[in-house]
Motif scaffolding. Sequence first.
Motif, PDB file in Angstrom:
ATOM      1  N   THR A  59       1.274  29.181 -26.487  1.00 23.77           N
ATOM      2  CA  THR A  59       0.579  30.319 -27.089  1.00 23.77           C
ATOM      3  C   THR A  59       1.519  31.096 -28.002  1.00 23.77           C
ATOM      4  O   THR A  59       1.128  31.533 -29.087  1.00 23.77           O
ATOM      5  CB  THR A  59       0.016  31.243 -25.990  1.00 23.77           C
ATOM      6  N   LEU A  60       2.757  31.272 -27.582  1.00 23.93           N
ATOM      7  CA  LEU A  60       3.744  31.969 -28.398  1.00 23.93           C
ATOM      8  C   LEU A  60       3.974  31.231 -29.714  1.00 23.93           C
ATOM      9  O   LEU A  60       4.024  31.847 -30.789  1.00 23.93           O
ATOM     10  CB  LEU A  60       5.059  32.108 -27.624  1.00 23.93           C
ATOM     11  N   CYS A  61       4.080  29.922 -29.659  1.00 24.80           N
ATOM     12  CA  CYS A  61       4.254  29.118 -30.877  1.00 24.80           C
ATOM     13  C   CYS A  61       3.053  29.265 -31.807  1.00 24.80           C
ATOM     14  O   CYS A  61       3.215  29.416 -33.022  1.00 24.80           O
ATOM     15  CB  CYS A  61       4.475  27.653 -30.534  1.00 24.80           C
ATOM     16  N   ILE A  62       1.857  29.244 -31.237  1.00 24.08           N
ATOM     17  CA  ILE A  62       0.642  29.405 -32.044  1.00 24.08           C
ATOM     18  C   ILE A  62       0.616  30.775 -32.705  1.00 24.08           C
ATOM     19  O   ILE A  62       0.304  30.909 -33.892  1.00 24.08           O
ATOM     20  CB  ILE A  62      -0.620  29.168 -31.181  1.00 24.08           C
ATOM     21  N   LEU A  63       0.961  31.818 -31.945  1.00 24.46           N
ATOM     22  CA  LEU A  63       0.985  33.175 -32.508  1.00 24.46           C
ATOM     23  C   LEU A  63       2.013  33.292 -33.636  1.00 24.46           C
ATOM     24  O   LEU A  63       1.745  33.925 -34.663  1.00 24.46           O
ATOM     25  CB  LEU A  63       1.280  34.198 -31.414  1.00 24.46           C
ATOM     26  N   LEU A  64       3.176  32.692 -33.450  1.00 27.84           N
ATOM     27  CA  LEU A  64       4.201  32.739 -34.499  1.00 27.84           C
ATOM     28  C   LEU A  64       3.737  32.018 -35.759  1.00 27.84           C
ATOM     29  O   LEU A  64       3.934  32.509 -36.874  1.00 27.84           O
ATOM     30  CB  LEU A  64       5.512  32.152 -33.991  1.00 27.84           C
ATOM     31  N   ILE A  65       3.087  30.874 -35.588  1.00 22.58           N
ATOM     32  CA  ILE A  65       2.572  30.132 -36.741  1.00 22.58           C
ATOM     33  C   ILE A  65       1.502  30.947 -37.451  1.00 22.58           C
ATOM     34  O   ILE A  65       1.486  31.037 -38.680  1.00 22.58           O
ATOM     35  CB  ILE A  65       2.036  28.749 -36.305  1.00 22.58           C
ATOM     36  N   LEU A  66       0.601  31.563 -36.682  1.00 29.18           N
ATOM     37  CA  LEU A  66      -0.438  32.404 -37.292  1.00 29.18           C
ATOM     38  C   LEU A  66       0.176  33.571 -38.052  1.00 29.18           C
ATOM     39  O   LEU A  66      -0.321  33.954 -39.116  1.00 29.18           O
ATOM     40  CB  LEU A  66      -1.399  32.922 -36.223  1.00 29.18           C
ATOM     41  N   GLY A  67       1.247  34.132 -37.518  1.00 35.24           N
ATOM     42  CA  GLY A  67       1.924  35.231 -38.209  1.00 35.24           C
ATOM     43  C   GLY A  67       2.516  34.795 -39.539  1.00 35.24           C
ATOM     44  O   GLY A  67       2.425  35.512 -40.536  1.00 35.24           O
ATOM     45  N   PHE A  68       3.116  33.616 -39.561  1.00 34.01           N
ATOM     46  CA  PHE A  68       3.696  33.118 -40.804  1.00 34.01           C
ATOM     47  C   PHE A  68       2.630  32.727 -41.823  1.00 34.01           C
ATOM     48  O   PHE A  68       2.870  32.774 -43.025  1.00 34.01           O
ATOM     49  CB  PHE A  68       4.616  31.918 -40.540  1.00 34.01           C
ATOM     50  N   LEU A  69       1.464  32.350 -41.353  1.00 36.52           N
ATOM     51  CA  LEU A  69       0.396  31.923 -42.261  1.00 36.52           C
ATOM     52  C   LEU A  69      -0.529  33.060 -42.685  1.00 36.52           C
ATOM     53  O   LEU A  69      -1.507  32.823 -43.382  1.00 36.52           O
ATOM     54  CB  LEU A  69      -0.430  30.809 -41.606  1.00 36.52           C
ATOM     55  N   ARG A  70      -0.249  34.286 -42.267  1.00 36.38           N
ATOM     56  CA  ARG A  70      -1.157  35.399 -42.569  1.00 36.38           C
ATOM     57  C   ARG A  70      -1.270  35.665 -44.068  1.00 36.38           C
ATOM     58  O   ARG A  70      -2.352  35.854 -44.591  1.00 36.38           O
ATOM     59  CB  ARG A  70      -0.696  36.669 -41.868  1.00 36.38           C
ATOM     60  N   TRP A  71      -0.165  35.700 -44.766  1.00 35.25           N
ATOM     61  CA  TRP A  71      -0.165  36.092 -46.169  1.00 35.25           C
ATOM     62  C   TRP A  71      -0.038  34.888 -47.086  1.00 35.25           C
ATOM     63  O   TRP A  71       0.770  34.004 -46.861  1.00 35.25           O
ATOM     64  CB  TRP A  71       0.983  37.058 -46.443  1.00 35.25           C
ATOM     65  N   ASP A  72      -0.846  34.894 -48.125  1.00 33.12           N
ATOM     66  CA  ASP A  72      -0.774  33.874 -49.164  1.00 33.12           C
ATOM     67  C   ASP A  72      -0.310  34.562 -50.438  1.00 33.12           C
ATOM     68  O   ASP A  72      -0.985  35.471 -50.942  1.00 33.12           O
ATOM     69  CB  ASP A  72      -2.151  33.240 -49.369  1.00 33.12           C
ATOM     70  N   ASN A  73       0.855  34.187 -50.940  1.00 36.05           N
ATOM     71  CA  ASN A  73       1.373  34.791 -52.163  1.00 36.05           C
ATOM     72  C   ASN A  73       0.633  34.232 -53.363  1.00 36.05           C
ATOM     73  O   ASN A  73       0.513  33.020 -53.525  1.00 36.05           O
ATOM     74  CB  ASN A  73       2.874  34.528 -52.298  1.00 36.05           C
ATOM     75  N   LEU A  74       0.157  35.136 -54.197  1.00 30.57           N
ATOM     76  CA  LEU A  74      -0.561  34.759 -55.409  1.00 30.57           C
ATOM     77  C   LEU A  74       0.331  35.021 -56.614  1.00 30.57           C
ATOM     78  O   LEU A  74       1.522  35.240 -56.475  1.00 30.57           O
ATOM     79  CB  LEU A  74      -1.876  35.547 -55.488  1.00 30.57           C
ATOM     80  N   GLU A  75      -0.265  35.058 -57.793  1.00 32.44           N
ATOM     81  CA  GLU A  75       0.511  35.240 -59.015  1.00 32.44           C
ATOM     82  C   GLU A  75       1.252  36.580 -59.000  1.00 32.44           C
ATOM     83  O   GLU A  75       0.844  37.523 -58.347  1.00 32.44           O
ATOM     84  CB  GLU A  75      -0.403  35.146 -60.240  1.00 32.44           C
ATOM     85  N   SER A  76       2.323  36.622 -59.724  1.00 27.81           N
ATOM     86  CA  SER A  76       3.139  37.828 -59.808  1.00 27.81           C
ATOM     87  C   SER A  76       3.562  38.062 -61.244  1.00 27.81           C
ATOM     88  O   SER A  76       3.592  37.147 -62.056  1.00 27.81           O
ATOM     89  CB  SER A  76       4.391  37.699 -58.943  1.00 27.81           C
ATOM     90  N   SER A  77       3.885  39.295 -61.529  1.00 21.48           N
ATOM     91  CA  SER A  77       4.470  39.646 -62.819  1.00 21.48           C
ATOM     92  C   SER A  77       5.664  40.541 -62.541  1.00 21.48           C
ATOM     93  O   SER A  77       6.050  40.735 -61.389  1.00 21.48           O
ATOM     94  CB  SER A  77       3.434  40.353 -63.701  1.00 21.48           C
ATOM     95  N   ALA A  78       6.220  41.117 -63.575  1.00 18.64           N
ATOM     96  CA  ALA A  78       7.399  41.957 -63.382  1.00 18.64           C
ATOM     97  C   ALA A  78       7.074  43.182 -62.530  1.00 18.64           C
ATOM     98  O   ALA A  78       7.880  43.609 -61.719  1.00 18.64           O
ATOM     99  CB  ALA A  78       7.946  42.388 -64.732  1.00 18.64           C
ATOM    100  N   ASP A  79       5.885  43.751 -62.706  1.00 16.65           N
ATOM    101  CA  ASP A  79       5.536  44.989 -62.017  1.00 16.65           C
ATOM    102  C   ASP A  79       4.571  44.800 -60.851  1.00 16.65           C
ATOM    103  O   ASP A  79       4.459  45.671 -59.995  1.00 16.65           O
ATOM    104  CB  ASP A  79       4.901  45.982 -62.997  1.00 16.65           C
ATOM    105  N   PHE A  80       3.849  43.683 -60.826  1.00 12.57           N
ATOM    106  CA  PHE A  80       2.819  43.461 -59.817  1.00 12.57           C
ATOM    107  C   PHE A  80       3.071  42.180 -59.033  1.00 12.57           C
ATOM    108  O   PHE A  80       3.435  41.157 -59.605  1.00 12.57           O
ATOM    109  CB  PHE A  80       1.426  43.360 -60.464  1.00 12.57           C
ATOM    110  N   HIS A  81       2.857  42.274 -57.724  1.00 18.10           N
ATOM    111  CA  HIS A  81       2.945  41.100 -56.864  1.00 18.10           C
ATOM    112  C   HIS A  81       1.650  41.053 -56.047  1.00 18.10           C
ATOM    113  O   HIS A  81       1.398  41.919 -55.218  1.00 18.10           O
ATOM    114  CB  HIS A  81       4.156  41.192 -55.930  1.00 18.10           C
TER     115      HIS A  81
END
Length: 126
Positions: free
Chosen positions: A12-34
């Motif tokens: 369960t701990l491993c599953i929770l850690l994996i879910l935590g790492f997969l929470r955010w999906d990085n999209l396009e970025s610019s100099a001022d916006f991420h």
Amino acid sequence: MIIKKLIICVITLCILLILGFLRWDNLESSADFHYKYDRWAGQKWVEFYPPLAASSNSMEFPLIYIDEINQNDINKYLGKQALSGELVNKWIERTKLTDGYVGLLLLNILVVIYSFIKIFILRDKK
């Protein structure tokens, strides 16, 4: 019995850690916006790094009904969303999800530690 609990807790701990790492999906970025996407809440967020800022502090807020924002529209957008209450609702939802996750993670870690201690105490008694 204790070993089975420990194995389940570690999995369960491993599953929770994996879910935590997969929470955010990085999209396009610019100099001022991420831009990033919160998979748990299904919400797009933006981090704004003001140009000419004296520090590296950023401003983070959800994008509601839009996919992108430009620097000139930030104050107008935040004012409108703050008055409607949707901005606060998105922050509350994000905070609840984060707090629930952290609570489950800490509870799981405590159970794993407790199980290890119990196993070692039972071994010492034998």
